[in-house]
Design an enzyme around this catalytic site. Structure first.
Site, PDB file in Angstrom:
ATOM      1  N   GLU A 194      -5.915  -8.156   0.185  1.00  0.00           N
ATOM      2  CA  GLU A 194      -6.565  -7.789   1.451  1.00  0.00           C
ATOM      3  C   GLU A 194      -8.005  -7.413   1.186  1.00  0.00           C
ATOM      4  O   GLU A 194      -8.288  -6.691   0.227  1.00  0.00           O
ATOM      5  CB  GLU A 194      -5.906  -6.568   2.120  1.00  0.00           C
ATOM      6  CG  GLU A 194      -4.635  -6.848   2.851  1.00  0.00           C
ATOM      7  CD  GLU A 194      -4.049  -5.594   3.519  1.00  0.00           C
ATOM      8  OE1 GLU A 194      -4.830  -4.726   3.967  1.00  0.00           O
ATOM      9  OE2 GLU A 194      -2.822  -5.492   3.561  1.00  0.00           O
ATOM     10  N   GLU A 199       0.802  -1.230   0.000  1.00  0.00           N
ATOM     11  CA  GLU A 199       0.000   0.000   0.000  1.00  0.00           C
ATOM     12  C   GLU A 199       0.834   1.280   0.000  1.00  0.00           C
ATOM     13  O   GLU A 199       0.773   2.087   0.939  1.00  0.00           O
ATOM     14  CB  GLU A 199      -0.953   0.026   1.192  1.00  0.00           C
ATOM     15  CG  GLU A 199      -2.000  -1.064   1.145  1.00  0.00           C
ATOM     16  CD  GLU A 199      -3.177  -0.803   2.075  1.00  0.00           C
ATOM     17  OE1 GLU A 199      -3.154   0.201   2.812  1.00  0.00           O
ATOM     18  OE2 GLU A 199      -4.134  -1.595   2.046  1.00  0.00           O
TER      19      GLU A 199
END
Ligand code: BGC
Length: 450
Positions: free
Chosen positions: A357, A173
């Protein structure tokens, strides 16, 4: 779809299933066996930064509970476990000695062996936000050298684990680090540089681009970053709100997809920023990866504003919300739409997607002696899996799905109260109690593999 009933096993059968955690969020043991300090140690040790004042210890204490965690993964029947490696357990003091901490590496070495013995593929992430403090002291991700240090670290870890680990994630991320860590200051390192934070994007992508070939030299079959995306919804159809949504989409999404998939940045002139790239950087960043790691939680609704930023995030009308409240709306349709758009926009440049995720926090008790019946989480996961299947049916190649998270864990600036786990964790004793969602996921995986 009824959240409590498993999906049709046949529709799920092409997917590999996984569950994820990250080092700083589950390991605890911040000073054990020579671990060095990270920006998250500084962040949690500064009063006022974490909502409940917690410091990631003792928490799940996975550093001391490897066997228990892997037994939980075995019980689920997952194909893979996505965990992360702590840079400063491996190289505690980047600035001074640079020496390798073999004891820190031993921990991951054993974790890998226990996973393989349980027939679970290890899928480590090399960087899940825990930058060494010595690197932050010289600019952190604003400094190009950090990308080279990351590649050196990747090479050390691959040298030790590469004989058994074939599936790696490099950087987790980068958008969260750049936007929340360096632009807004909500996460470590807590800097509020607004658009001046944008070079951190390039240096993280470069770090991936430099590390991935090294991992492949050590036999990697997968060396990809994980990207977090959100579909951006304009609050109204006015020209100004549409423009605001376009700007945020460029920053949150295309700033990452364009360089990784087509080797160029979107037009950043509106932000008055130049990306600090050197010759050859874009080729490294856009080198094809085996998979595209895709993290998805929620859409973001935005309207135009006149403040320091030209946009403002607002609640998504009509959407149910998670434990984070109105800014975490539940809209699985936006995940499907984003996946389809990604596929249509990038075509053959887009490798198979792994959902690396997906998950949600809901209010749950700190301690429990019985199974928590987390129907809201089951509904969230089930509806997002349906969205994944719809995207697959529309032609998007998706090979894997990963629940965030195996365990309740340290939710960064929110501390302990935001619980994402399939397994409840008492943060004082470390006691693990599987929730109803654990049983649900186990049954779903069994149906997929039947
Ligand atoms: C991060 C996780 C985090 C989760 C929920 C993702 O952005 O990778 O570390 O716990 O979202 O906020």
């Amino acid at each position: 779809m009824d959240g409590t009933s498993p999906h049709d096993g046949r529709a799920l059968s092409g997917l590999r299933f996984s569950a994820a955690t990250a080092a700083f969020q589950v390991e605890g043991a911040r000073t054990a066996d020579g671990r060095g300090r990270t920006i998250w140690d500084d962040f949690v040790d500064t009063p006022g930064n974490v909502s409940d004042g917690s410091t990631a210890e003792p928490g799940p204490d996975s550093y001391h509970r490897v066997d228990e965690d892997i037994a939980l993964l075995s019980g689920l029947g997952v194909d893979r476990y996505r965990f992360s490696i702590s840079w400063t357990r491996v190289i505690p003091d980047i600035g001074a000695s640079q020496s390798i901490n073999e004891t820190g590496l031993d921990y991951y070495d054993r974790l890998v062996d226990v996973l393989l013995a349980a027939d679970i593929t290890p899928e480590p992430t090399l960087y899940h936000w825990d930058l060494p403090v010595a690197l932050e002291a010289v600019g952190g991700w604003l400094n190009r050298d950090t990308a080279h240090h990351f590649a050196d670290y990747a090479s050390v870890v691959a040298g030790r684990l590469g004989d058994r680990v074939r599936h790696w994630y490099t950087i987790n991320e980068p958008a969260s680090t750049s936007l929340q860590g360096y632009a807004l200051g909500e996460l470590a390192p807590g800097r509020a540089l607004l658009f001046d934070a944008l070079p951190t994007v390039h240096h993280q992508l470069l770090a991936h681009g430099l590390a991935a070939p090294m991992l492949r030299e050590h036999g990697a079959l997968q060396a990809a970053p994980t990207l977090n995306h959100s579909l951006i919804l304009p609050a109204t159809e006015t020209e100004t709100d549409l423009a605001a949504a376009g700007l945020l989409d460029a920053i949150m999404n295309r700033l990452f997809t364009d360089p990784l998939l087509v080797g160029e940045y979107p037009d950043l002139s509106a932000f008055g920023v130049q990306m600090p790239f050197a010759d050859g950087d874009m080729e490294l960043i856009a080198a094809p990866n085996e998979v595209y790691g895709f993290n998805y939680y929620n859409p973001i609704t935005v309207r135009s504003a006149d403040g320091e930023l030209p946009f403002e995030m607002v609640p998504t009308p009509g959407a149910a919300t998670t434990g984070f409240g109105p800014m975490w709306p539940i809209r699985p349709d936006t995940m499907r739409d984003f996946l389809i758009d990604l596929h249509e926009r990038y075509g053959a440049q887009l490798p198979p997607i792994i959902i690396s995720e997906n998950g949600a926090a809901f209010p749950e008790p700190e301690t429990t002696t019985t199974e928590i019946v987390d129907t809201e989480r089951i509904d969230y996961l089930s509806s997002h899996l349906s969205a994944v299947l719809e995207a697959k049916a529309a032609g998007v190649r998706i090979d894997g799905y990963t629940v965030w998270s195996l365990l309740d864990n340290f939710e960064w600036a929110e501390g302990w109260p935001q619980r994402f786990g399939l397994v409840h964790v008492d943060m004082n004793t470390g006691t693990r109690t599987p929730k109803a969602s654990y049983r649900w996921y186990r049954d779903l995986i069994a149906a997929a593999n039947a």
